[in-house]
Design a protein around this motif. Structure first.
Motif, PDB file in Angstrom:
ATOM      1  N   ASP A  50     -12.059  12.662  18.139  1.00  0.00           N
ATOM      2  CA  ASP A  50     -12.704  11.721  19.067  1.00  0.00           C
ATOM      3  C   ASP A  50     -12.789  10.312  18.473  1.00  0.00           C
ATOM      4  N   GLN A  51     -13.204  10.177  17.224  1.00  0.00           N
ATOM      5  CA  GLN A  51     -13.320   8.853  16.618  1.00  0.00           C
ATOM      6  C   GLN A  51     -11.949   8.213  16.420  1.00  0.00           C
ATOM      7  N   ALA A  52     -10.968   9.010  16.041  1.00  0.00           N
ATOM      8  CA  ALA A  52      -9.619   8.478  15.819  1.00  0.00           C
ATOM      9  C   ALA A  52      -8.989   7.970  17.103  1.00  0.00           C
ATOM     10  N   SER A  53      -9.427   8.462  18.244  1.00  0.00           N
ATOM     11  CA  SER A  53      -8.816   8.051  19.515  1.00  0.00           C
ATOM     12  C   SER A  53      -8.995   6.564  19.782  1.00  0.00           C
ATOM     13  N   ALA A  54      -9.989   5.938  19.139  1.00  0.00           N
ATOM     14  CA  ALA A  54     -10.214   4.503  19.339  1.00  0.00           C
ATOM     15  C   ALA A  54      -9.070   3.652  18.798  1.00  0.00           C
ATOM     16  N   LEU A  55      -8.204   4.224  17.969  1.00  0.00           N
ATOM     17  CA  LEU A  55      -7.075   3.483  17.389  1.00  0.00           C
ATOM     18  C   LEU A  55      -5.887   3.398  18.334  1.00  0.00           C
ATOM     19  N   PHE A  56      -5.969   4.056  19.492  1.00  0.00           N
ATOM     20  CA  PHE A  56      -4.805   4.177  20.366  1.00  0.00           C
ATOM     21  C   PHE A  56      -5.082   3.592  21.744  1.00  0.00           C
ATOM     22  N   ASP A  57      -4.014   3.119  22.355  1.00  0.00           N
ATOM     23  CA  ASP A  57      -4.067   2.723  23.756  1.00  0.00           C
ATOM     24  C   ASP A  57      -3.803   3.958  24.616  1.00  0.00           C
ATOM     25  N   ASN A  58      -4.548   4.074  25.688  1.00  0.00           N
ATOM     26  CA  ASN A  58      -4.392   5.193  26.627  1.00  0.00           C
ATOM     27  C   ASN A  58      -4.382   6.550  25.920  1.00  0.00           C
ATOM     28  N   PRO A  59      -5.390   6.818  25.086  1.00  0.00           N
ATOM     29  CA  PRO A  59      -5.393   8.110  24.384  1.00  0.00           C
ATOM     30  C   PRO A  59      -5.703   9.261  25.331  1.00  0.00           C
ATOM     31  N   SER A  60      -5.089  10.387  25.050  1.00  0.00           N
ATOM     32  CA  SER A  60      -5.332  11.605  25.805  1.00  0.00           C
ATOM     33  C   SER A  60      -5.522  12.749  24.818  1.00  0.00           C
ATOM     34  N   ILE A  61      -6.623  13.470  24.946  1.00  0.00           N
ATOM     35  CA  ILE A  61      -6.905  14.593  24.055  1.00  0.00           C
ATOM     36  C   ILE A  61      -6.932  15.873  24.868  1.00  0.00           C
ATOM     37  N   LYS A  62      -6.163  16.842  24.400  1.00  0.00           N
ATOM     38  CA  LYS A  62      -6.168  18.169  25.010  1.00  0.00           C
ATOM     39  C   LYS A  62      -6.512  19.194  23.932  1.00  0.00           C
ATOM     40  N   VAL A  63      -7.323  20.155  24.306  1.00  0.00           N
ATOM     41  CA  VAL A  63      -7.775  21.180  23.364  1.00  0.00           C
ATOM     42  C   VAL A  63      -6.972  22.460  23.595  1.00  0.00           C
ATOM     43  N   GLY A  64      -6.426  23.007  22.511  1.00  0.00           N
ATOM     44  CA  GLY A  64      -5.614  24.212  22.612  1.00  0.00           C
ATOM     45  C   GLY A  64      -6.452  25.471  22.714  1.00  0.00           C
ATOM     46  N   GLY A  65      -5.767  26.584  22.829  1.00  0.00           N
ATOM     47  CA  GLY A  65      -6.451  27.857  22.951  1.00  0.00           C
ATOM     48  C   GLY A  65      -7.272  28.226  21.725  1.00  0.00           C
ATOM     49  N   ASP A  66      -6.914  27.673  20.555  1.00  0.00           N
ATOM     50  CA  ASP A  66      -7.676  27.940  19.344  1.00  0.00           C
ATOM     51  C   ASP A  66      -8.850  26.987  19.177  1.00  0.00           C
ATOM     52  N   GLY A  67      -9.027  26.077  20.135  1.00  0.00           N
ATOM     53  CA  GLY A  67     -10.146  25.147  20.081  1.00  0.00           C
ATOM     54  C   GLY A  67      -9.855  23.839  19.379  1.00  0.00           C
ATOM     55  N   TYR A  68      -8.684  23.705  18.757  1.00  0.00           N
ATOM     56  CA  TYR A  68      -8.356  22.475  18.032  1.00  0.00           C
ATOM     57  C   TYR A  68      -7.644  21.483  18.953  1.00  0.00           C
ATOM     58  N   PRO A  69      -7.928  20.194  18.767  1.00  0.00           N
ATOM     59  CA  PRO A  69      -7.405  19.185  19.700  1.00  0.00           C
ATOM     60  C   PRO A  69      -6.040  18.632  19.307  1.00  0.00           C
ATOM     61  N   ARG A  70      -5.376  18.065  20.313  1.00  0.00           N
ATOM     62  CA  ARG A  70      -4.137  17.308  20.120  1.00  0.00           C
ATOM     63  C   ARG A  70      -4.302  15.994  20.864  1.00  0.00           C
ATOM     64  N   LEU A  71      -4.042  14.903  20.161  1.00  0.00           N
ATOM     65  CA  LEU A  71      -4.199  13.565  20.725  1.00  0.00           C
ATOM     66  C   LEU A  71      -2.827  12.927  20.891  1.00  0.00           C
ATOM     67  N   VAL A  72      -2.603  12.317  22.042  1.00  0.00           N
ATOM     68  CA  VAL A  72      -1.384  11.551  22.305  1.00  0.00           C
ATOM     69  C   VAL A  72      -1.792  10.170  22.786  1.00  0.00           C
ATOM     70  N   GLY A  73      -1.187   9.139  22.214  1.00  0.00           N
ATOM     71  CA  GLY A  73      -1.501   7.779  22.614  1.00  0.00           C
ATOM     72  C   GLY A  73      -0.450   6.807  22.118  1.00  0.00           C
ATOM     73  N   THR A  74      -0.707   5.524  22.320  1.00  0.00           N
ATOM     74  CA  THR A  74       0.212   4.472  21.903  1.00  0.00           C
ATOM     75  C   THR A  74      -0.461   3.588  20.866  1.00  0.00           C
ATOM     76  N   ASN A  75       0.284   3.282  19.800  1.00  0.00           N
ATOM     77  CA  ASN A  75      -0.220   2.405  18.747  1.00  0.00           C
ATOM     78  C   ASN A  75       0.882   1.423  18.388  1.00  0.00           C
ATOM     79  N   ASN A  76       0.593   0.123  18.545  1.00  0.00           N
ATOM     80  CA  ASN A  76       1.600  -0.918  18.276  1.00  0.00           C
ATOM     81  C   ASN A  76       2.897  -0.660  19.040  1.00  0.00           C
ATOM     82  N   GLY A  77       2.768  -0.181  20.253  1.00  0.00           N
ATOM     83  CA  GLY A  77       3.934   0.038  21.090  1.00  0.00           C
ATOM     84  C   GLY A  77       4.673   1.341  20.841  1.00  0.00           C
ATOM     85  N   ASN A  78       4.230   2.129  19.875  1.00  0.00           N
ATOM     86  CA  ASN A  78       4.893   3.392  19.551  1.00  0.00           C
ATOM     87  C   ASN A  78       4.090   4.582  20.080  1.00  0.00           C
TER      88      ASN A  78
END
Length: 239
Positions: A50-78
């Motif tokens: 959750d805190q790391a998501s602030a480093l990204f543009d348009n962050p999206s976090i999805k939680v897997g079946g094991d309860g651990y999250p995956r974050l996808v976003g854009t940083n410096n255009g990447n």
């Protein structure tokens, strides 16, 4: 209440009945506490990025079946993805919590794939280096075992990446670094599991509430360095 004792034709005293009911209540209480602890553990896992998501543009976090999250976003255009990976496959070692980062580039660069895995044991299911076809002699020395693998690796690629890999793996928390035509990747250790919980209950409990934004920020800088390390592939393939 018909009990196993009654069905077997064995007498059950009032004291025995009380003991039986006490045991049943105790088992039910332990089961309820275990379910409550699991729910709380899943809540703790879900917010690790959750805190790391602030480093990204348009962050999206999805939680897997094991309860651990995956974050996808854009940083410096990447386009960047972060995954939390728990690992308990190595015998006689406490569980490890890894942060797997991937930075994708636009299109596909004309360059070889090359990567290094530190302290390989063969159970690194999260590794991208193990998926590369050719084994390459490491281009730098370290005080621990290294596995370097690649595809279409050239002498020029080895020269250009040697110093960078050497610098990156001076950090013992770094498990893997890889460059491919489509992007770059890292795997970093976040925490080690609680030894007591692992030995006694075979559970993975990690003493971390949040992945530090500073760790992620530094990892993003390392991904960019990896992305800039190689020029287009040249002739003279060695692997």
């Amino acid at each position: 209440m018909q009990t196993a004792f009654g069905l077997a034709g064995l007498p059950l005293s009032a004291g025995g009945m009380a003991l039986l009911l006490f045991c049943i209540a105790g088992v039910a209480t332990i089961a309820a506490l275990a379910r409550k602890e699991m729910r709380e553990d899943l809540k703790r896992r879900a917010v690790l990025l959750d805190q790391a998501s602030a480093l990204f543009d348009n962050p999206s976090i999805k939680v897997g079946g094991d309860g651990y999250p995956r974050l996808v976003g854009t940083n410096n255009g990447n386009r960047v993805s972060l995954e939390i990976v728990p690992d308990s496959l190595v015998p006689r070692r406490v569980p490890q919590l890894w942060l797997k980062l991937t930075m994708l580039t636009d299109g596909q660069a004309s360059r070889p794939s090359i990567g290094v895995l530190a302290r390989p044991v063969g159970t690194e299911f999260y590794s991208r280096v193990l998926g590369l076809p050719d084994t390459v002699t490491p281009s730098f020395k370290a005080d621990f075992p290294l596995l370097m693998r690649g595809k279409d690796v050239t002498e020029a690629a080895l020269r250009r990446t040697s110093s960078l890999f050497h610098t990156l793996f001076a950090d013992p928390a770094l498990k893997e670094a890889v460059i491919t035509p489509r992007g770059t990747g890292l795997v970093r250790q976040i925490a080690e599991g609680d030894r007591g919980a692992h030995i006694l209950y075979r559970q993975m409990r990690f003493p971390v509430a949040q992945v530090s934004p500073d760790i992620v920020r530094n990892a993003l800088a390392e991904l960019r360095l990896l992305d800039e390390a190689l020029e287009p592939a040249q002739s003279g393939t060695i692997a």
